[in-house]
Design a protein around this motif. Structure first.
Motif, PDB file in Angstrom:
ATOM      1  N   VAL A 314       0.783  -1.228  -0.046  1.00 54.93           N
ATOM      2  CA  VAL A 314      -0.066  -0.145   0.083  1.00 54.93           C
ATOM      3  C   VAL A 314       0.793   1.243  -0.023  1.00 54.93           C
ATOM      4  O   VAL A 314       1.775   1.386   0.974  1.00 54.93           O
ATOM      5  N   ARG A 315       0.721   2.107  -1.115  1.00 55.95           N
ATOM      6  CA  ARG A 315       1.276   3.280  -1.043  1.00 55.95           C
ATOM      7  C   ARG A 315       0.576   4.530  -1.300  1.00 55.95           C
ATOM      8  O   ARG A 315      -0.675   4.346  -1.768  1.00 55.95           O
ATOM      9  N   GLU A 316       1.039   5.587  -1.083  1.00 56.23           N
ATOM     10  CA  GLU A 316       0.117   6.673  -1.577  1.00 56.23           C
ATOM     11  C   GLU A 316      -0.323   6.835  -3.029  1.00 56.23           C
ATOM     12  O   GLU A 316      -1.378   7.287  -3.242  1.00 56.23           O
ATOM     13  N   ASP A 317       0.553   6.219  -3.995  1.00 55.40           N
ATOM     14  CA  ASP A 317       0.106   6.184  -5.281  1.00 55.40           C
ATOM     15  C   ASP A 317      -0.469   4.865  -5.764  1.00 55.40           C
ATOM     16  O   ASP A 317      -0.895   4.467  -6.877  1.00 55.40           O
ATOM     17  N   GLY A 329     -11.193 -13.851   1.647  1.00 55.02           N
ATOM     18  CA  GLY A 329     -10.147 -13.025   2.533  1.00 55.02           C
ATOM     19  C   GLY A 329     -10.123 -11.557   2.443  1.00 55.02           C
ATOM     20  O   GLY A 329     -11.364 -11.133   1.556  1.00 55.02           O
ATOM     21  N   ALA A 330      -9.553 -10.670   2.740  1.00 55.05           N
ATOM     22  CA  ALA A 330      -9.573  -9.091   2.754  1.00 55.05           C
ATOM     23  C   ALA A 330      -8.150  -8.626   2.457  1.00 55.05           C
ATOM     24  O   ALA A 330      -6.980  -9.298   2.576  1.00 55.05           O
ATOM     25  N   TYR A 331      -8.039  -7.385   2.092  1.00 57.20           N
ATOM     26  CA  TYR A 331      -6.800  -6.885   1.627  1.00 57.20           C
ATOM     27  C   TYR A 331      -6.454  -6.046   2.894  1.00 57.20           C
ATOM     28  O   TYR A 331      -7.277  -5.205   3.390  1.00 57.20           O
ATOM     29  N   VAL A 332      -4.963  -5.833   3.237  1.00 61.68           N
ATOM     30  CA  VAL A 332      -4.518  -5.191   4.416  1.00 61.68           C
ATOM     31  C   VAL A 332      -4.541  -3.616   4.011  1.00 61.68           C
ATOM     32  O   VAL A 332      -4.475  -3.196   2.667  1.00 61.68           O
ATOM     33  N   GLY A 333      -4.969  -2.796   4.833  1.00 62.83           N
ATOM     34  CA  GLY A 333      -4.739  -1.413   4.814  1.00 62.83           C
ATOM     35  C   GLY A 333      -3.896  -0.847   5.906  1.00 62.83           C
ATOM     36  O   GLY A 333      -2.962  -1.845   6.551  1.00 62.83           O
ATOM     37  N   GLY A 334      -4.068   0.358   6.120  1.00 61.45           N
ATOM     38  CA  GLY A 334      -3.174   0.754   7.037  1.00 61.45           C
ATOM     39  C   GLY A 334      -3.379   0.457   8.542  1.00 61.45           C
ATOM     40  O   GLY A 334      -2.504   0.137   9.525  1.00 61.45           O
ATOM     41  N   ASN A 335      -4.578  -0.141   8.891  1.00 57.02           N
ATOM     42  CA  ASN A 335      -4.655  -0.889  10.196  1.00 57.02           C
ATOM     43  C   ASN A 335      -6.031  -1.656  10.119  1.00 57.02           C
ATOM     44  O   ASN A 335      -6.641  -1.975   8.747  1.00 57.02           O
ATOM     45  N   VAL A 336      -6.420  -2.469  11.152  1.00 60.10           N
ATOM     46  CA  VAL A 336      -7.523  -3.075  11.173  1.00 60.10           C
ATOM     47  C   VAL A 336      -8.876  -2.629  10.714  1.00 60.10           C
ATOM     48  O   VAL A 336      -9.894  -3.431  10.256  1.00 60.10           O
ATOM     49  N   VAL A 398      -4.559   6.499   2.898  1.00 60.40           N
ATOM     50  CA  VAL A 398      -4.705   5.891   1.599  1.00 60.40           C
ATOM     51  C   VAL A 398      -5.909   5.013   1.737  1.00 60.40           C
ATOM     52  O   VAL A 398      -6.882   5.047   0.747  1.00 60.40           O
ATOM     53  N   SER A 399      -5.839   3.944   2.753  1.00 54.67           N
ATOM     54  CA  SER A 399      -6.823   3.069   2.721  1.00 54.67           C
ATOM     55  C   SER A 399      -8.269   3.278   2.937  1.00 54.67           C
ATOM     56  O   SER A 399      -9.207   3.153   2.375  1.00 54.67           O
TER      57      SER A 399
END
Length: 436
Positions: A314-317, A329-336, A398-399
């Motif tokens: 995960v990045r800003e762009d 499943g789920a995709y990881v973001g900055g936190n839960v 971003v997430s």
């Protein structure tokens, strides 16, 4: 396999790579532990670095250690040795040990004729070998700008005309073999993601979670964080009004002070889960406890609903994807919180209220939760540095922006009912006005 390999590290990750390759082409393990040197694993010798230089100088080294990899790669580079890093590979290879990943990846390449793979790594090499000799399909690898000349030369010697460039791509599809590269140099059309396998790996699917799809269709739910703004009286209000609630992590520290319990408990924080697990299986048990596979390891306790967490970059762009099927499943973001929003969408909720999500992050030695005993000193935040916190803040922003966009496209709303805090990306509502 036309290449010969030496795997640096005969630990868990090294053995996963051996398994992924099915032992093909693996000539030796390199390990700095004198107690392992001279022994064998799966009838393959474990040798020192000096023995590698003496007996296996033509092998491509696969660097598997998680810590100290930079020093190992520098050492190999100084010796002009060809090596591959695990950092560019999908987690299906480096963590999950999916045996048939090459076959799964090959099944996503439908075009006949020339196939272009961007990125020179173990996955692209295995796909090149998989299609070698096929008349209906030829493969070329387009190396990233940081690819080593020595490795390219070895590959060209083993596979004729296997290296391509962006100029010859034209209208062909370009299959991206990692999410770790800087894609700004690439054409913006005909890009195909070949590193996200969330929906293709059968072992990720959970029938128990599948049964939850749209179970709360059209209803509202609350997602509760564990920030300092959380009030026990508000938990009592949620219980009195029989609200659907999803909560996370150390929320169990509140259970002794309220009759409220979340309908769904989510945890993807391994260090915390190791500490909370005992309580979750005892007095703090919740009916539906969804635990990320990275936390559970070999723990197959039926009380836990295991879900796969896809650890894509995960990045800003590069905002995260949003799961369309939480049973895979789920995709990881900055936190839960990002995971919980994906779950709420899967449950069919039409309105999502975030509460106790202060959007403030803890530095080393700080307690930034509603409870002073949230984590013990053993499993605290000793590893947290300013750079780690700053990265988490960026990834979370971003997430959550991605979640807001997804909600807009799919027709459900996300509100922020937190008392105070720093979360401003969602429309704020007064918690007290939500109950008649």
């Amino acid at each position: 396999m036309r290449l010969d390999f030496c795997i640096w590290g005969c630990g868990a990750r090294g053995k996963l790579i051996h398994r992924f390759l099915n032992g093909q082409g693996v000539r030796a393990f390199i390990d700095m532990n004198p107690e392992l040197q001279g022994k064998r694993y799966q009838d393959i010798p474990i040798v020192s670095f000096e023995t590698y230089l003496e007996k296996y100088p033509g092998c491509v080294v696969i660097v598997t250690p998680y810590f100290g990899y930079a020093e190992i790669e520098q050492r190999l580079s100084d010796m002009n040795a060809a090596y591959l890093s695990l950092r560019e590979l999908p987690q299906e290879i480096t963590y999950d040990g999916v045996r048939d990943l090459v076959t799964i990846a090959a099944g996503r390449i439908h075009k006949e004729g020339m196939v272009y793979l961007y990125g020179l790594n173990l996955l692209s090499i295995c796909l090149l070998d998989y299609f070698a000799g096929r008349r209906d399909r030829r493969v070329k690898i387009i190396p990233e700008s940081t690819a080593k000349a020595r490795l390219i030369k070895i590959l060209e010697d083993r596979y004729a005309d296997c290296i391509g460039n962006l100029e010859e791509l034209r209208e062909n599809s370009l299959y991206l073999t990692s999410d770790k590269y800087d894609f700004r140099e690439l054409p913006q059309k005909n890009l195909v993601n070949l590193y996200d396998f969330l929906y293709q790996v059968p072992q990720y699917r959970s029938p128990d979670i599948k049964a939850l799809e749209n179970i709360h269709k059209g209803k509202r739910c609350f997602i509760l964080g564990t920030g300092p703004s959380l009030r026990i009286a508000d938990l009592d209000t949620l219980a009195e009004n029989h609200e659907i609630c999803i909560s996370v992590n150390g929320i169990i520290r509140a259970f002794k002070m309220t009759v409220w319990r979340p309908d769904y408990y989510v945890c993807q924080y391994k260090y915390g889960f190791d500490e909370w697990k005992h309580d979750l299986l005892g007095s703090s048990k919740v009916d539906r406890m969804l635990i990320a596979d990275g936390c559970l390891a070999d723990d197959s306790n039926p009380a836990f609903l295991k879900f796969h967490l896809s650890m894509l970059d995960v990045r800003e762009d590069r905002p995260p994807a949003f799961s369309r099927d939480f049973s895979c499943g789920a995709y990881v973001g900055g936190n839960v919180m990002y995971t919980c929003i994906q779950l709420a969408a899967y449950l069919g909720c039409s309105e999502v209220y975030l509460y106790g999500v202060d959007n403030s992050f803890s530095y080393k030695g700080q307690n930034n939760h509603f409870s002073a005993g949230y984590l013990s000193n053993e499993n605290g935040d000793e590893y947290v540095t300013a750079s780690v916190v700053e990265q988490e803040e960026r990834e979370t922003a971003v997430s959550l922006a991605a979640a807001r966009q997804y909600a807009k496209e799919r027709g459900f709303r996300i509100y922020n009912a937190t008392r105070g805090g720093r979360l401003e990306i969602f429309e704020r509502v007064d918690f007290d006005t939500l109950f008649g």
